[in-house]
Design a protein around this motif. Sequence first.
Motif, PDB file in Angstrom:
ATOM      1  N   LYS A  96      -1.243  -0.273  -5.424  1.00 42.63           N
ATOM      2  CA  LYS A  96      -2.675  -0.548  -5.292  1.00 42.63           C
ATOM      3  C   LYS A  96      -3.292   0.302  -4.188  1.00 42.63           C
ATOM      4  N   ILE A  97      -2.592   0.406  -3.055  1.00 42.27           N
ATOM      5  CA  ILE A  97      -3.103   1.198  -1.930  1.00 42.27           C
ATOM      6  C   ILE A  97      -3.240   2.662  -2.331  1.00 42.27           C
ATOM      7  N   ILE A  98      -2.228   3.202  -2.986  1.00 42.29           N
ATOM      8  CA  ILE A  98      -2.266   4.605  -3.409  1.00 42.29           C
ATOM      9  C   ILE A  98      -3.391   4.825  -4.404  1.00 42.29           C
ATOM     10  N   GLU A  99      -3.532   3.920  -5.349  1.00 37.28           N
ATOM     11  CA  GLU A  99      -4.581   4.030  -6.363  1.00 37.28           C
ATOM     12  C   GLU A  99      -5.967   4.009  -5.722  1.00 37.28           C
ATOM     13  N   ARG A 100      -6.166   3.096  -4.799  1.00 38.91           N
ATOM     14  CA  ARG A 100      -7.484   2.965  -4.160  1.00 38.91           C
ATOM     15  C   ARG A 100      -7.761   4.098  -3.181  1.00 38.91           C
ATOM     16  N   PHE A 109      -9.835   5.586   4.072  1.00 35.89           N
ATOM     17  CA  PHE A 109      -9.461   4.316   3.450  1.00 35.89           C
ATOM     18  C   PHE A 109      -8.256   3.687   4.144  1.00 35.89           C
ATOM     19  N   LEU A 110      -7.223   4.481   4.400  1.00 37.45           N
ATOM     20  CA  LEU A 110      -6.008   3.924   4.998  1.00 37.45           C
ATOM     21  C   LEU A 110      -6.248   3.467   6.436  1.00 37.45           C
ATOM     22  N   GLU A 111      -7.095   4.192   7.158  1.00 36.41           N
ATOM     23  CA  GLU A 111      -7.405   3.784   8.523  1.00 36.41           C
ATOM     24  C   GLU A 111      -8.094   2.427   8.523  1.00 36.41           C
ATOM     25  N   ASP A 112      -9.021   2.228   7.586  1.00 36.60           N
ATOM     26  CA  ASP A 112      -9.700   0.939   7.475  1.00 36.60           C
ATOM     27  C   ASP A 112      -8.743  -0.156   7.024  1.00 36.60           C
TER      28      ASP A 112
END
Length: 82
Positions: free
Chosen positions: A38-42, A75-78
């Motif tokens: 999910k993280i990779i997709e988003r 996105f990943l930082e957030d």
Amino acid sequence: MKCPIDGTELVIAERSGVEIDYCPQCRGVWLDRGELDKIIERSSAYAPPPPPPQQREYDDRSDHGYRKKKKRGGFLEDLFDF
């Protein structure tokens, strides 16, 4: 659930529809099955297109004309901002 590193009780946080288990003591992060997908997709959907190439301006006063680019949050930082 307990942290496998130090035994502290894990805290559950939901970010962008993904449930993340993290240890407030060692700051370790654990994901359940499918959450990394999910993280990779988003994150790929969130990434802005690369900026067009620009000509460099050279300035004798600054490191031979090279300027460091300021890193922008993403996105990943957030997602992992605990």
